[in-house]
Write a protein that holds these residues in place. Sequence first.
Motif, short mmCIF file in Angstrom:
data_model
loop_
_atom_site.label_atom_id
_atom_site.label_comp_id
_atom_site.label_asym_id
_atom_site.label_seq_id
_atom_site.Cartn_x
_atom_site.Cartn_y
_atom_site.Cartn_z
N LEU A 1 -1.09 -13.87 0.85
CA LEU A 1 -0.36 -13.37 -0.30
C LEU A 1 -1.12 -13.66 -1.59
O LEU A 1 -1.09 -12.87 -2.54
CB LEU A 1 1.03 -14.00 -0.35
CG LEU A 1 2.01 -13.56 0.75
CD1 LEU A 1 3.31 -14.34 0.63
CD2 LEU A 1 2.28 -12.06 0.68
N GLU A 2 -1.83 -14.78 -1.63
CA GLU A 2 -2.60 -15.14 -2.82
C GLU A 2 -3.73 -14.13 -3.06
O GLU A 2 -3.98 -13.74 -4.20
CB GLU A 2 -3.18 -16.54 -2.66
CG GLU A 2 -3.89 -17.06 -3.90
CD GLU A 2 -2.98 -17.23 -5.10
OE1 GLU A 2 -3.51 -17.21 -6.24
OE2 GLU A 2 -1.76 -17.37 -4.91
N LYS B 1 -2.19 -10.96 -4.33
CA LYS B 1 -1.73 -11.15 -5.72
C LYS B 1 -2.89 -11.01 -6.69
O LYS B 1 -2.75 -10.36 -7.74
CB LYS B 1 -1.08 -12.53 -5.86
CG LYS B 1 -0.58 -12.83 -7.26
CD LYS B 1 0.02 -14.22 -7.33
CE LYS B 1 0.45 -14.57 -8.76
NZ LYS B 1 1.01 -15.94 -8.83
N LYS B 2 -4.04 -11.59 -6.36
CA LYS B 2 -5.20 -11.49 -7.24
C LYS B 2 -5.67 -10.04 -7.36
O LYS B 2 -6.06 -9.58 -8.44
CB LYS B 2 -6.33 -12.37 -6.71
CG LYS B 2 -6.06 -13.86 -6.85
CD LYS B 2 -7.22 -14.68 -6.29
CE LYS B 2 -6.95 -16.18 -6.46
NZ LYS B 2 -8.05 -17.00 -5.89
N ILE C 1 -3.81 -7.35 -7.07
CA ILE C 1 -2.82 -6.64 -7.88
C ILE C 1 -3.06 -6.91 -9.36
O ILE C 1 -2.98 -6.00 -10.20
CB ILE C 1 -1.40 -7.05 -7.47
CG1 ILE C 1 -1.06 -6.47 -6.08
CG2 ILE C 1 -0.38 -6.58 -8.49
CD1 ILE C 1 0.24 -6.99 -5.50
N ILE C 2 -3.37 -8.16 -9.70
CA ILE C 2 -3.61 -8.51 -11.10
C ILE C 2 -4.83 -7.78 -11.64
O ILE C 2 -4.80 -7.20 -12.74
CB ILE C 2 -3.78 -10.04 -11.25
CG1 ILE C 2 -2.45 -10.75 -10.99
CG2 ILE C 2 -4.31 -10.40 -12.64
CD1 ILE C 2 -2.56 -12.26 -10.92
#
Length: 280
Positions: free
Chosen positions: A88-89, A92-93, A95-96
């Motif tokens: 997930l990390e 998330k990166k 997506i950012i």
Amino acid sequence: MAAAAHGGGGGAEYSVLFREETGWYNEIFLSAVVPGDWWRALPHPLQSWLRNGVGAYLIYFLTGFLWCFVIYYWKRHAYIPKDSIPTLEAMKKQIIVASKAMPFYSALPTISEYMIESGWTRCFFHISEVGWPMYLVYVALYLTFVEFGIYWMHRELHDIKPLYKHLHATHHIYNKENTLSPFAGLAFHPLDGILQAIPHVFALFLVPTHFRTHIALLFLEAVWTTNIHDCIHGKIWPVMGAGYHTIHHTTYRHNYGHYTVWMDWLFGTLREPEDIFKKD
């Protein structure tokens, strides 16, 4: 009007068709998804940029989350080995990075629309102006040019070291199956993403192009990049699917192509997916 398909422009009366079309897109889309009507006070190009931006975010998140749900949860044992599911990390990166770049990506279709509306390109409005046989020929020429242009743009982003270091390396921190995901598809430095899509705009000056087809193909890019970063080898020749593109992310020297493997085959950079990318 037929002259506009071959010579570009066709006069102010013809160009207004394109502006009315994009104005209709703005009205239908923005009135449906943007609260209030404040956006109507914006100049037409800013309305188009806002519509392109909101649309790009929606496509990115809808396709990304839907496909992640299917391959990592609902059908996780059918497609991806457990140890290849990205964290997930990592997602998330991605997506950012993509979210920060999206307003800049959205400038490209906005600029292309402005040039079309101004009569600077070889776009035509109605397929009936050229007929279906020539329309299909023009689409084939357009896609061939885009395939060639994106191949060489992508390859030079690797071969020219400053471009790689300052632009393309942002994308290539995702280089293994357990770090690649559908969200990596648009996780680029903003200028990198624009450079790789810009052959779509250059093509408008060389190939008579149906306006709505051009708009659809630009937004298809967002869906396509989701597909080729999911590490699932579809085995549909000559499609440049995720199996080929995963190799690109691991060797850095192969499979620069976009929709097909033809340019890599032609210029000697094709590497076929190994069994590691296939499901037994």
